[in-house]
Each structure stands twice: as C-alpha cells, then as structure tokens.
Write an enzyme that holds these catalytic residues in place. Structure first.
Site, PDB file in Angstrom:
ATOM      1  CD1 TRP A 100      -2.365   4.062  -0.519  1.00 48.83           C
ATOM      2  CD2 TRP A 100      -2.551   1.810  -1.277  1.00 48.83           C
ATOM      3  NE1 TRP A 100      -2.069   4.070  -2.085  1.00 48.83           N
ATOM      4  CE2 TRP A 100      -2.069   2.563  -2.460  1.00 48.83           C
ATOM      5  CE3 TRP A 100      -2.463   0.591  -1.502  1.00 48.83           C
ATOM      6  CZ2 TRP A 100      -1.875   2.137  -3.514  1.00 48.83           C
ATOM      7  CZ3 TRP A 100      -2.279  -0.100  -2.463  1.00 48.83           C
ATOM      8  CH2 TRP A 100      -1.889   0.698  -3.655  1.00 48.83           C
ATOM      9  CG  ASP A 171       1.148   0.975   4.314  1.00 46.48           C
ATOM     10  OD1 ASP A 171       2.212   1.119   3.892  1.00 46.48           O
ATOM     11  OD2 ASP A 171       0.079   0.585   3.601  1.00 46.48           O
ATOM     12  CE  LYS A 195       4.301   4.166  -2.391  1.00 45.63           C
ATOM     13  NZ  LYS A 195       3.946   4.360  -3.523  1.00 45.63           N
TER      14      LYS A 195
END
Ligand SMILES: Cc1ncc(COP(=O)(O)O)c(C=O)c1O
Length: 360
Positions: A100, A171, A195
């Site tokens: 990511w 992030d 999530k």
C-alpha cells in the site's frame, strides 16, 4: 446465521450495529424514511454527521486544531489527493513498507518529485526500516507512511521521527481505531472505512489546520481539503449512509470503554493467532519480524502449500471465511479487525491446531 468473516476488507462489522441498522432501516428516528432517503442538509442528518465527528474526536483525542473530513473515493484517491493538497511545489518523502505505501509512493510521482526515504522491499516487506536506514529530506513537504500494511501484515508501533517542521502523513486504513493513536504527532491521518470504521465508500481524513490552503491550482474543489473543511464535508452530497454507520460504530467503541479497552482485546486476539503459528513446529509460518507483526492482519503460510486448498475447505465447513491470502503473498491471511470476536479467533485457532495435528 452469521459466519466468522476474516476478510481484509470490506470486513466484518459488529452484529449489534447491523441489527440496529436493520431495525431502523425503514423508519429512521420516526421520519418515516430510511437514513439513506433524508436530505443531507436537513437537521436530522446534520446531527448525524456532527455527532459522528464529536464521537470520533473523543475516541481518538483529536485536538481542536485538526479538521475531520468525511470524504469519498477511498484511500486510493487519497494517494493522489495528498500530493495535490500538500506538495506545494516541493518534494515529499515516502517510506515503503508494503504494497500500500508502494502504491501511494507511485501515485504521488504523478504530481511532483517525491523521494523514496526508506524501503523494506529488499526484505520482502517483513519489517519497517530502522531510523538509521532512512534518508529524510529536511525540506520535504511531508513524510508519508503506512502504519499498517494490510497485505504484508506489518504494523508500525514506533513512528519514524520526521525532521523538524516536516508533517507526518499516515495511511491508517487497516488499523485506525484498533488502539489509541497520538494524533498530535501527525499532520494528516487518513483511512478508508471498510475495515474498522464502516462500509466502503467513505474515507476519513484528519488534517492539521495549518496544512490547509496549499492545494495546487488545478485541484478540483471536491478534492481540496480546505474547501471541503470550509463546507463541513458537504460541498456536495456526502456518503450519508457510510457516515451514519460510522457514527454507530463510534458509539459502540465508546460503549466498550474507548480505544484503550479495544486495544486490550486486540492484543489478546492477535496473541492467540501468533501463538498458534509459533507453537505449530513450523507447520504455519509468519515471515514478519516479531516487532512489526500486525495485530489486525496476520498473514501465514503452510509449510506445505499443497495443503492450502484443504485448509480453506475445512475453514469453510467451520463457517470461517475470507482466509485466503493475498495473491502477492500467498498462503492465508486472518484479518482480525475490531469487530472480529474472541470467539471467532478461537474458532480459527482450533482449526489451525486440529488441522496441523492431523496433517503434520
Ligand atoms: C492500507 C491500505 N491503504 C489503502 C487501501 C486502498 O483502499 P481503497 O480500496 O478504499 O481505495 C487499502 C485497501 O485495502 C489498504 O488496506
């Protein structure tokens, strides 16, 4: 019947919250409408977004000089929106610790000269680079990190020290709200909702006020943090259902005792899975160095990959789903977000131990 869902995201949500959504779906708070059907500018919905923000501020201890934005476009859009808003004609530093942050680094290159300040790719993303490996630019517009790499299962428990005046941008998509975070250490925090926050389609950005107003001239208004902040995230129609559901999740976390309490449960859950791996005599393996093992995403491989399909089939028989690992890593991955119960983790560990005892 509810199964145990170990998917990386969209991921399990608390049953209690989903039941409340179900119960008030057709007639939300006596309006005779669902929350999806009411005007975002009406007083009923205004109260939803204001309460959600207030509860998130309480949960995370967000100081008053930070704006909380409820946006669309997912975390991936933030990979572009961050440089658009913060680069300000300068360069930015990226630390790459998994898929990511690598994507974020790559996307940012479209907007200017960004630098790779550190990477653990040569070690297959099994650790976070140490402070002495980092090459940090004291002039950088910001330093970007991913504090939990969802695919590689690498979590940062110690933050890199950015040079004075360089804001840390994080992030936190896959571990926000899993434990207390020291918000004042960051310039900007972002997280896709699907999530630990709620449904896909919502992304939360928490940004220090002094970082607003530097967007490049071609930044679209809906992507300009300053414009969105001035308009209370309502320059246009916000993702109302996602904000409503996130608000219910925040209430639920507060009722559990806040993030300190949530963290204790998450430590216990992660310990169970990592212990099952460690005590399997090499039957299961997690490649990540111990200090960086994620409490939210536990990738593990079977020493004999020919057994993967049988493991997944037995998992399905026991009502455990979403355990297949990401294709770039292989094996299995157990995502054990806030809403995964201790019972769910115990059911997984039972399977792991049983399966290993029979197949080893
Ligand atoms: C850490 C992290 N960052 C970014 C993303 C991308 O999120 P989205 O699909 O919402 O764009 C994900 C998705 O799983 C993620 O886990």
């Amino acid at each position: 019947m509810r199964i145990f869902n170990f998917s990386a995201g969209p991921a399990v949500l608390p049953t209690k919250v989903l039941e409340q959504v179900r119960d008030e779906l057709l007639d939300w708070q006596g309006t005779g409408m669902s929350v999806m059907e009411v005007s975002h500018r009406g007083k009923d919905f205004t109260s939803v977004i204001e309460t959600a923000e207030a509860d998130l501020r309480t949960l995370m201890g967000i100081p008053s000089n930070y704006k909380v934005l409820f946006l669309q476009g997912g975390a991936t859009q933030q990979f572009a929106q961050i440089p658009m808003n913060l680069l300000d004609g300068r360069s930015a530093d990226y630390i790459v610790t998994g898929s990511w942050s690598k994507k974020a680094y790559k996307e940012a290159q479209r907007f200017g000269a960004v630098r790779l300040a550190g990477s653990s790719e040569a070690d297959s993303f099994t650790r976070v680079p140490s402070a002495d490996e980092l090459k940090l630019d004291p002039q950088a517009a910001y330093l970007h990190i991913c504090t939990n790499e969802t695919i590689h299962g690498v979590e940062m428990f110690d933050l890199p020290t950015a040079p004075a005046g360089v804001p840390l941008v994080a992030d936190m998509s896959s571990h926000i709200l899993s434990r207390p975070m020291d918000v004042p250490r960051y310039g900007l925090i972002y997280a896709g909702a699907q999530k630990n926050i709620g449904p896909a389609g919502l992304v939360i950005v928490i940004v220090r006020e002094d970082l607003l107003g530097k967007a490049s001239a071609i930044t679209p208004s809906v992507m300009d943090y300053a414009t969105m902040a001035e308009n209370g995230s309502m320059l246009n129609t916000p993702p109302t259902f996602g904000i409503y559901l996130a608000g219910l999740i925040f209430k639920d976390l507060l009722a559990q005792g806040g993030l300190e309490a949530v963290e204790q449960t998450n430590i216990a859950k992660a310990q169970l899975v990592y212990d099952a791996i460690a005590s399997s005599g090499g039957f299961y393996r997690n490649p990540v160095q111990e200090a960086f093992r994620s409490r939210m995403n536990v990738p593990f491989t079977l020493a004999n990959p020919a057994l993967d399909a049988a493991f997944l089939a037995e998992a399905a028989e026991r009502q455990l789903s979403g355990l297949k690992g990401h294709k770039s890593v292989g094996g299995m991955r157990a995502s054990i977000y806030n809403a995964m119960s201790l019972d769910g983790v115990r059911a997984l560990v039972d399977l792991m131990q049983d399966f290993a005892a029979r197949k080893a």
